[in-house]
Write a protein that holds these residues in place. Structure first.
Motif, short mmCIF file in Angstrom:
data_model
loop_
_atom_site.label_atom_id
_atom_site.label_comp_id
_atom_site.label_asym_id
_atom_site.label_seq_id
_atom_site.Cartn_x
_atom_site.Cartn_y
_atom_site.Cartn_z
N ALA A 48 13.36 134.61 117.83
CA ALA A 48 12.59 135.81 117.45
C ALA A 48 13.39 136.67 116.49
O ALA A 48 14.60 136.84 116.63
CB ALA A 48 12.23 136.61 118.70
N SER A 49 12.68 137.24 115.54
CA SER A 49 13.31 138.16 114.59
C SER A 49 13.58 139.50 115.27
O SER A 49 13.03 139.78 116.35
CB SER A 49 12.37 138.38 113.40
OG SER A 49 11.25 139.15 113.81
N PRO A 50 14.40 140.35 114.68
CA PRO A 50 14.62 141.68 115.26
C PRO A 50 13.31 142.45 115.46
O PRO A 50 13.13 143.11 116.49
CB PRO A 50 15.53 142.37 114.25
CG PRO A 50 16.30 141.25 113.62
CD PRO A 50 15.31 140.12 113.54
N LEU A 51 12.39 142.35 114.50
CA LEU A 51 11.12 143.06 114.63
C LEU A 51 10.29 142.50 115.78
O LEU A 51 9.66 143.25 116.54
CB LEU A 51 10.32 143.01 113.33
CG LEU A 51 9.02 143.79 113.32
CD1 LEU A 51 9.25 145.27 113.58
CD2 LEU A 51 8.29 143.59 111.99
N GLU A 52 10.28 141.17 115.93
CA GLU A 52 9.57 140.56 117.05
C GLU A 52 10.14 141.03 118.39
O GLU A 52 9.41 141.31 119.33
CB GLU A 52 9.64 139.04 116.98
CG GLU A 52 8.74 138.42 115.94
CD GLU A 52 8.86 136.91 115.95
OE1 GLU A 52 7.88 136.26 116.38
OE2 GLU A 52 9.92 136.38 115.55
N ARG A 53 11.46 141.14 118.47
CA ARG A 53 12.09 141.60 119.71
C ARG A 53 11.67 143.03 120.05
O ARG A 53 11.42 143.35 121.21
CB ARG A 53 13.61 141.47 119.61
CG ARG A 53 14.08 140.04 119.57
CD ARG A 53 15.60 139.92 119.43
NE ARG A 53 15.98 138.54 119.20
CZ ARG A 53 16.07 137.62 120.15
NH1 ARG A 53 15.83 137.93 121.40
NH2 ARG A 53 16.42 136.38 119.85
N LEU A 54 11.59 143.88 119.03
CA LEU A 54 11.12 145.24 119.25
C LEU A 54 9.67 145.23 119.71
O LEU A 54 9.29 145.94 120.65
CB LEU A 54 11.26 146.07 117.97
CG LEU A 54 10.69 147.49 118.02
CD1 LEU A 54 11.40 148.34 119.07
CD2 LEU A 54 10.78 148.14 116.64
N ALA A 55 8.85 144.41 119.05
CA ALA A 55 7.44 144.31 119.44
C ALA A 55 7.31 143.77 120.87
O ALA A 55 6.47 144.23 121.65
CB ALA A 55 6.68 143.43 118.45
#
Length: 197
Positions: A178-185
């Motif tokens: 997962a990308s950093p943005l996916e992890r935040l989401a």
């Protein structure tokens, strides 16, 4: 971190990234579904603009609930201009450094100004991911920006007790890649794997 940093540059960087997404949404995508089950793409655009307007009202000392949850009645080719209008007003209101430590009234209670801005940062990035997922637009904002937002989100959005007063879905386990943005989401309750293309 949330009591020491100036979150305004982070939020404005997030809005600049969201602005790039707005510019690339195609007219035929406006009625497509999004990861927010109550919003199609058009409503999501309207919600993103409304969150900026609500942030401005919070800084102005007004009632953020006087701004509807999403803006309507905007021609499909004018959403970017609406976002830019909202950003200009937001910048003006929040240009006062003292506002960061002044108590302001947000929808969830009275908080220091910087906490309200940090909440807007999470909104912009997570709903930006929603827009990217719904439209297929490649989107990964600056890693440092997302990691700063995620560090704050982990401390301020509890993993337990979601729903009701904590208006987020259950935390979703992130995929290993997962990308950093996916992890935040994922932390905000989004099942990003279901929207991968």
């Amino acid at each position: 971190m949330s009591t020491a940093i100036d979150p305004r540059p982070l939020y404005l960087d997030a809005l600049a990234w969201v602005d790039l997404l707005f510019a690339r949404v195609r007219p035929e995508q406006m009625t497509d579904p999004t990861p927010c089950p109550d919003f199609d793409v058009r409503a999501l655009l309207g919600h993103l603009v409304a969150t900026v307007d609500r942030g401005r009202v919070i800084g102005d000392g007004g009632d953020p609930l006087s701004i509807p949850e999403f803006l309507t009645g905007v021609p499909d080719d004018a959403w970017r201009a609406e976002l830019e209008r909202a950003q200009a007003h937001y910048r003006k209101v929040w240009s006062d450094d003292e506002l960061l430590d002044r108590p302001v009234v947000a929808p969830w209670g009275t908080v220091p100004g910087r906490a309200a801005v940090l909440s807007n940062l999470n909104e912009a990035l997570v709903h930006g991911w929603d827009l990217s997922a719904a439209t297929g637009l490649p989107a990964e904002p600056d890693t440092a920006l997302v990691e700063a937002a995620f560090a704050v989100a982990r401390r301020t959005i509890p993993a337990a007790g979601r729903g009701g007063r904590v208006p987020f879905g259950t935390v979703v386990e992130s995929a290993p890649d997962a990308s950093p943005l996916e992890r935040l989401a994922n932390w905000s309750g989004r099942n990003t794997a279901a929207w991968r293309r």
